[in-house]
Design an enzyme around this catalytic site. Structure first.
Site, PDB file in Angstrom:
ATOM      1  N   ILE B 395       0.343  -5.335  15.725  1.00  0.00           N
ATOM      2  CA  ILE B 395       0.571  -6.599  15.029  1.00  0.00           C
ATOM      3  C   ILE B 395      -0.476  -6.785  13.930  1.00  0.00           C
ATOM      4  CG2 ILE B 395       0.507  -9.122  15.304  1.00  0.00           C
ATOM      5  CD1 ILE B 395       1.890  -8.842  17.926  1.00  0.00           C
ATOM      6  N   GLY B 396      -1.718  -6.395  14.225  1.00  0.00           N
ATOM      7  CA  GLY B 396      -2.786  -6.522  13.231  1.00  0.00           C
ATOM      8  C   GLY B 396      -2.487  -5.721  11.984  1.00  0.00           C
ATOM      9  N   TRP B 398       0.238  -4.470  11.001  1.00  0.00           N
ATOM     10  CA  TRP B 398       1.489  -4.860  10.341  1.00  0.00           C
ATOM     11  C   TRP B 398       1.189  -5.860   9.224  1.00  0.00           C
ATOM     12  CZ3 TRP B 398       4.215  -9.513   9.814  1.00  0.00           C
ATOM     13  CH2 TRP B 398       5.540  -9.393   9.386  1.00  0.00           C
ATOM     14  N   HIS B 399       0.107  -6.635   9.391  1.00  0.00           N
ATOM     15  CA  HIS B 399      -0.276  -7.576   8.342  1.00  0.00           C
ATOM     16  C   HIS B 399      -1.024  -6.881   7.215  1.00  0.00           C
ATOM     17  CE1 HIS B 399       0.467 -10.441  11.641  1.00  0.00           C
ATOM     18  NE2 HIS B 399       0.811 -11.252  10.671  1.00  0.00           N
ATOM     19  N   GLY B 400      -1.497  -5.678   7.461  1.00  0.00           N
ATOM     20  CA  GLY B 400      -2.249  -4.955   6.441  1.00  0.00           C
ATOM     21  C   GLY B 400      -3.230  -4.023   7.115  1.00  0.00           C
TER      22      GLY B 400
END
Lengths: 384, 482, 83
Positions: B395-396, B398-400
């Site tokens: 998830i981390g 996926w944000h960048g």
């Protein structure tokens, strides 16, 4: 739908939808009508979180820069309400409003380094009252703009006004060039009538609101600006920042031989009627007589190519010298308290324009102003 | 999306509602194809704002071809159903038609100057020849794996600043443009993060044999369904199909559904464009981190930031769901009062729910099961830690792919792990606590406040551009001047 | 394997290994995850248990709170695929 039971719980009907749309439409019309009739923006402008929830600004809001928690807006009431001059005047306060252009406002200077910033550090007193200086400079060059701000400032009981001027603020033809004037036609109209300002109220640049501009819909931008000004107040109080101070291009030092100034030349120079002296004298007609000191603010004096013809990028020597003579004469005729500080700051203290100074320049100017002020206050004391 | 764009989308949706219902599937399909070009921001690299949406369409068609039912694959062209071939013709027609503004001046340009039509035709013909040929050489099983790798590679490139700049430089070299000004914004690929997760979901479900049979039109519409294209929610294909197959019978003006749609759109607009945009002015940002004068000021800005993230994203979601309802597609919810949850676990079950449940399904569950089957199966807590960290790391990044996002992921991973271990030990006690409503409520609200602050402090990583400014911010929040 | 065996085997596993409270009286329609008895990690453990005990593979998308919250749901899902 999780979390939306409050919405989906009911059984809606078509007539419900029709009723909602009809009521919403009606309400919308009504609000616009009320807005159109009441024109409440000046009243809304006075509603402000500044000076209540957050400290007032130390200079007027200016500059479209969210990073510096600042914006330009046309609502004078909101602008002044956000300024710390709008706070309650203490009984032992001697209030000095400082009027002028971007040099007073303090382009490229933090608040403590502006002219008023340095003056306030001195903790001056007059007859047992603390002298507090308020920065009411605003970055456009027009005496009429200065006068509107000055007139507005009288609402906040100043005891003294310092008005810093320079030749570029004088041309009659450019008096209305500033957007803040063009978008405040009703103010302008009133001043024009009350003080007989020499203004062309049919100037095409003036923005006359039509019927739609007076509705809520037409004034949504102005309303949003007021709202953003309030929100920026939190950023301002959290950081003390109201200007993004970056590097700058230094004012030019070399010039060509052309010595035209606006539409005037050395052979066909301007006459008194081409300059807005009438605006300066109008300040004498203010309902409450407030002592005013007019200061010709320092300019950059170049030493590069053709500097025998030009003082700087703005001013050919002939024009500026002529202006100084005229201002001196006018002051004597009208008995203005006038001080000329045009060459009092060394050239290396100027930054990106012929009137913007760096911190040291600003401090030097404050020292000069203080001498002027002390002399004036001593005289005032004697007459009292 | 800008407010004007949203207005256009709402108007299009209302116009559709007035059309004959048997047209709606085609209308939605065609509109979605066109809208993804329209929403894509124009990019300075030549042809790229035309190419990126085209790649999304291309890769989706190929994925469909891999995951569609058995018969279609043996002879890809002849075995296409009429609907599938019509869909394919429409897709090709749109891709080709969008090159026409190159030759004539159109009042509405969906992309900046597109490539020559013959260049596009060449690529399409090449694909039509290569793909069926390839299918004789490589099995679909391997093609699926290849597709997953390609999608992941794209995802990693756009999420990594360094790789994006490299790609930008490379593309600028190809087009003969100035490589000196290459930057991340050259590769702004709208919607791909969400498209990628939808595609991975269909491929993985196909691999485990639970993907329903679906037509090309259904598949493409699912992947690029325009209300959810830019910012989710990430729907599941079988759920989407249920709604999509029924949209001809759906009445958009049925009072309950219409009220719901209108309410969601209005609430969403208010949340996004009034609350969130107002909070943005007072919230923490890269610049304001180092400007604040005091710890209370920083806390205020941090709270504002936390609320802004919620109102911004959940506002968008409301708008997407509202527009979806106008089409008869009930998109899944993305938020369920996340800041009022009393544990970090329930927070993650109510914050960006479609993303977290995607990751739970395709990272957490397979990984933890794999580990539970392995010879380390008795080290349950270690398995738990590894799978939780892997999930939150996903998830981390996926944000960048940046250190602060990685640390933010680990922050939540560790939080979830500690909470799980702790709640295993207190579960029985908590059950007994429920018999005392007063104490239970007090405990619950303590949990809400603790959870909220754990999340809020987590946003410190999220908002910081690098780790050292995050550390400085932490110190400053607790009154320690760096 | 009949329904009763599946149900009781599963119940024993959940109560003994997951809830870890052998005296707990787990009802057939009680929400084990929504009721806070176990969490989503336990669903993975149930998934592996079901594979090993009944030879049924439950794909990840089916191993969710919505689909596997009660004993009834689990048993029905297992029986669907059981040989």
């Amino acid at each position: 739908m999780i979390g939306w039971e409050w919405l989906t719980r009911y059984n809606y009907t078509r007539s419900f939808i029709v009723r909602v749309i009809a009521k919403a439409g009606l309400l919308f019309l009504l609000v616009n009508l009320i807005f159109w009739i009441l024109q409440p923006l000046p009243i809304i402008g006075r509603i402000s979180i500044y000076n209540i929830l957050v400290p007032g600004r130390e200079r007027l809001p200016y500059g479209e820069s969210p990073e510096a928690y600042n914006l330009s807006l046309y609502n004078l009431d909101a602008m002044f309400a956000s300024h710390n001059i709008a706070r309650i005047k203490a009984p032992d306060e001697f209030r000095v409003a400082v009027i002028g252009d971007s040099a007073v406002w303090g382009v490229l200077l933090t608040n403590p380094s502006t002219l008023t910033g340095y003056l306030n550090r001195e903790l001056l007193t007059f007859e047992g009252k603390k002298i507090v200086f308020y920065n009411l400079g605003y970055p456009t060059l027009s005496l009429t703009k200065d006068f509107i701000f000055l007139e507005f400032a009288t609402r906040y009981q100043p005891d003294l006004i310092l008005w810093l001027v320079t030749l570029e603020s004088f041309p009659i033809s450019d008096q209305l060039a500033s957007p803040i004037l063009q978008n405040n036609v009703s103010h302008l109209q009133r001043l024009h009538e009350e003080y007989g300002l020499d203004l062309d109220m049919n100037d095409a640049r003036l923005v006359h609101p039509n019927i739609w501009d007076k509705t809520l819909l037409g004034q949504r931008r102005a309303l949003a600006d007021w709202w953003r000004l309030q929100l920026f107040g939190i950023g301002w109080s959290n950081t003390g920042i109201d200007q993004q101070i970056r590097g700058f291009e230094p004012r030019s030092n070399d010039f060509d031989q052309d010595t035209e100034w606006h539409t005037f030349t050395i052979d066909e120079p301007f006459i008194e009627a081409d300059l807005a002296f009438s605006v300066l004298s109008a300040s004498k007609k203010l309902p409450t007589q407030i002592p005013t000191i007019i200061i010709n603010e320092p300019i950059y004096i170049a030493d590069g190519a053709n500097s025998d013809l030009h003082y700087n990028f703005w001013y050919p020597q002939w024009a500026y010298d002529r202006y100084r003579d005229m201002l001196q004469q006018q002051s004597e005729q009208n008995q203005w308290n006038y001080i000329d500080l045009w060459n009092q700051i060394p050239p290396e203290r100027f930054t990106d324009s012929p009137v913007h100074m760096d911190e040291i320049g600003s401090q030097l100017l404050s020292e000069k102003v203080m001498i002027v002020l002390n002399n004036f206050l001593n005289e005032l004391k004697d007459t009292n | 999306m800008e407010i004007a764009q949203i207005a256009v989308l709402v108007v299009i949706s209302l116009v559709n509602a007035l059309l004959p219902s048997q047209w709606r599937k085609w209308v939605l399909f065609v509109i979605s194809l066109i809208i993804i070009y329209w929403l894509q921001p124009s990019l300075s690299i030549r042809w790229l704002d035309y190419t990126l949406p085209s790649i999304i369409i291309g890769i989706s068609v190929i994925t469909w071809w891999v995951v569609a039912s058995r018969e279609k694959k043996i002879s890809p062209i002849t075995a296409l159903s009429r609907e599938d071939s019509t869909s394919l013709v429409i897709i090709l027609a749109i891709i080709l038609l969008l090159t026409i503004p190159r030759y004539f001046d159109f009042p509405i340009a969906l992309t900046s100057r597109p490539p020559e039509i013959w260049q596009v035709i060449t690529i399409i013909i090449a694909l039509i020849i290569i793909l069926p040929l390839g299918s004789y050489l490589i099995s679909f099983r391997w093609t699926a794996i290849l597709l997953l790798l390609i999608i992941l590679a794209f995802l990693i490139i756009i999420k990594s600043e360094v790789l994006s700049i490299h790609l930008s430089v490379f593309l600028r070299q190809q087009t003969g443009q100035d490589t000196g000004i290459a930057s991340v914004i050259d590769i702004q690929w709208l919607g791909f993060s969400y498209v990628a997760f939808r595609l991975i979901h269909t491929i993985r479900d196909w691999q485990t044999g639970i993907l329903p049979d679906l037509s090309l039109r259904e598949f493409i519409t699912y992947v690029i369904f325009f209300p959810a294209f830019t910012a989710g929610p990430i729907d599941r294909v079988e759920r989407f199909l249920n709604d999509f197959r029924a949209i001809e019978k759906y009445n958009p003006f049925e009072a309950n559904r219409f009220t719901e749609a209108a309410a969601r759109i209005c609430i969403g607009l208010f949340k996004k464009f009034f609350i969130a945009d107002s909070l943005a002015i007072i919230s923490l940002s890269h610049t304001s981190i180092d400007q604040a004068l005091s710890a209370p000021a920083l806390w205020l800005m941090l709270y504002a930031y936390a609320l802004r993230l919620f109102f911004d994203f959940s506002g968008y979601t409301d708008i997407a769901i509202g527009i979806g309802i106008l089409w008869g597609i009930q998109l899944p919810e993305n938020f369920n009062r996340p800041y009022l949850k009393n544990t970090i676990t329930t927070f993650w079950q109510s914050w960006h729910m479609t993303l977290s449940s995607w990751v739970r399904t395709y990272v957490y569950s397979p990984l933890s099961r794999q580990l539970l089957r392995s010879r380390y199966k008795n080290h349950v807590n270690i398995i738990l830690l590894i799978s939780t960290l892997a999930t939150m790391l996903t998830i981390g990044i996926w944000h960048g792919i940046t250190l602060p996002f990685i640390v933010w992921g680990l922050w939540h991973g560790i939080g979830l792990f500690i909470h799980k271990v702790w709640s295993d030990h207190t579960r029985a006690w908590l059950r007994r606590l429920r018999q005392h409503p007063g104490r239970d409520a007090a405990w619950r609200w303590t949990g809400v406040i603790l959870t909220f602050h754990f999340v809020v402090l987590g946003w410190v990583w999220f908002v910081s551009s690098d780790l050292s400014s995050a550390f400085r911010l932490f110190l400053a929040l607790f009154g320690v001047a760096p | 394997m009949d329904e009763q065996t599946v149900r009781e085997n599963l119940r024993t596993f959940i109560v003994k290994d997951l809830i870890r409270d052998p005296d707990y009286d787990l009802a057939d329609d009680e929400g084990v995850v929504t009721g806070g008895l176990i969490d989503s990690f336990s669903l993975a453990q149930i998934g592996v248990f079901v594979e090993q005990a009944f030879g049924v593979y439950i794909p990840d998308p089916d191993l969710t709170v919505a689909k596997m919250d009660t004993l009834n749901q689990m048993v029905a899902r297992i029986l669907r695929d059981i040989q």
